[in-house]
Design a protein around this motif. Structure first.
Motif, PDB file in Angstrom:
ATOM      1  N   ALA A  30      47.196 -12.089  32.940  1.00  0.00           N
ATOM      2  CA  ALA A  30      46.357 -10.930  33.224  1.00  0.00           C
ATOM      3  C   ALA A  30      45.702 -11.183  34.579  1.00  0.00           C
ATOM      4  N   CYS A  31      45.668 -10.156  35.423  1.00  0.00           N
ATOM      5  CA  CYS A  31      45.145 -10.349  36.778  1.00  0.00           C
ATOM      6  C   CYS A  31      43.634 -10.149  36.866  1.00  0.00           C
ATOM      7  N   ASP A  32      43.021  -9.633  35.806  1.00  0.00           N
ATOM      8  CA  ASP A  32      41.569  -9.473  35.792  1.00  0.00           C
ATOM      9  C   ASP A  32      41.082  -9.340  34.351  1.00  0.00           C
ATOM     10  N   ALA A  33      39.777  -9.256  34.204  1.00  0.00           N
ATOM     11  CA  ALA A  33      39.185  -9.222  32.867  1.00  0.00           C
ATOM     12  C   ALA A  33      39.578  -7.963  32.098  1.00  0.00           C
ATOM     13  N   MET A  34      39.676  -6.844  32.767  1.00  0.00           N
ATOM     14  CA  MET A  34      40.020  -5.606  32.068  1.00  0.00           C
ATOM     15  C   MET A  34      41.454  -5.648  31.543  1.00  0.00           C
ATOM     16  N   GLU A  35      42.370  -6.195  32.328  1.00  0.00           N
ATOM     17  CA  GLU A  35      43.744  -6.351  31.841  1.00  0.00           C
ATOM     18  C   GLU A  35      43.777  -7.341  30.677  1.00  0.00           C
ATOM     19  N   ALA A  36      42.940  -8.363  30.733  1.00  0.00           N
ATOM     20  CA  ALA A  36      42.860  -9.325  29.628  1.00  0.00           C
ATOM     21  C   ALA A  36      42.415  -8.629  28.349  1.00  0.00           C
ATOM     22  N   VAL A  37      41.395  -7.781  28.432  1.00  0.00           N
ATOM     23  CA  VAL A  37      40.907  -7.054  27.255  1.00  0.00           C
ATOM     24  C   VAL A  37      41.997  -6.140  26.720  1.00  0.00           C
ATOM     25  N   ASP A  38      42.720  -5.476  27.613  1.00  0.00           N
ATOM     26  CA  ASP A  38      43.826  -4.611  27.181  1.00  0.00           C
ATOM     27  C   ASP A  38      44.880  -5.409  26.411  1.00  0.00           C
ATOM     28  N   GLN A  39      45.243  -6.581  26.941  1.00  0.00           N
ATOM     29  CA  GLN A  39      46.243  -7.407  26.257  1.00  0.00           C
ATOM     30  C   GLN A  39      45.728  -7.890  24.902  1.00  0.00           C
ATOM     31  N   LEU A  40      44.463  -8.255  24.857  1.00  0.00           N
ATOM     32  CA  LEU A  40      43.891  -8.716  23.588  1.00  0.00           C
ATOM     33  C   LEU A  40      43.860  -7.593  22.553  1.00  0.00           C
ATOM     34  N   ASP A  41      43.715  -6.353  23.019  1.00  0.00           N
ATOM     35  CA  ASP A  41      43.713  -5.209  22.108  1.00  0.00           C
ATOM     36  C   ASP A  41      45.109  -4.897  21.581  1.00  0.00           C
ATOM     37  N   THR A  42      46.143  -5.206  22.357  1.00  0.00           N
ATOM     38  CA  THR A  42      47.502  -4.826  21.966  1.00  0.00           C
ATOM     39  C   THR A  42      48.342  -5.979  21.426  1.00  0.00           C
ATOM     40  N   ARG A  43      48.041  -7.189  21.833  1.00  0.00           N
ATOM     41  CA  ARG A  43      48.798  -8.361  21.368  1.00  0.00           C
ATOM     42  C   ARG A  43      47.973  -9.082  20.320  1.00  0.00           C
ATOM     43  N   HIS A  44      48.564  -9.336  19.194  1.00  0.00           N
ATOM     44  CA  HIS A  44      47.817  -9.994  18.124  1.00  0.00           C
ATOM     45  C   HIS A  44      48.264 -11.432  17.903  1.00  0.00           C
TER      46      HIS A  44
END
Length: 118
Positions: A30-44
């Motif tokens: 993830a290139c930033d915190a917002m992309e990290a949150v998006d990945q955490l929301d979609t990848r379990h």
């Protein structure tokens, strides 16, 4: 173990991912915190987060605080180009704080193993 690597420097992120993969883990970037949150929301399947400390807009520490406020308690390792001080290393919710130095390969392996045991 699937590990999320958050770093605004693509080269640094790829290097960390390669180190993790050489240790038998899989990594997403993830290139930033917002992309990290998006990945955490979609990848379990993510079991650990490794984040750079100094990123534009939302720092690694702010990302940690944001995740803890959202009741996300995945192990979290913070990486910094600076020498981490003791106060930083004792941040609540932080599994480890490591310097991006010549010893990173071995210190990261040890920190990942320790974080996954908890």
């Amino acid at each position: 173990m699937h590990i999320l690597v958050v770093d605004d420097d693509p080269l640094a992120g790829e290097m960390i991912a390669a180190l993790l993969e050489s240790q038998g883990h899989t990594a997403s970037l993830a290139c930033d915190a917002m992309e990290a949150v998006d990945q955490l929301d979609t990848r379990h399947d993510i079991g650990l987060i490794i984040s750079d400390m100094h990123m534009p807009l939302i720092s690694g520490l702010a990302l940690l605080a944001m995740l803890r406020e959202q009741d996300n308690h995945l192990p979290f390792i913070l990486l910094t180009g600076d020498t981490p001080d003791e106060a930083l290393c004792r941040t609540p919710g932080l599994s480890a704080c490591l310097s991006k130095d010549a010893e990173l390969a071995s210190s990261l392996a040890a920190a990942v193993n320790q974080a996954l045991v908890r």
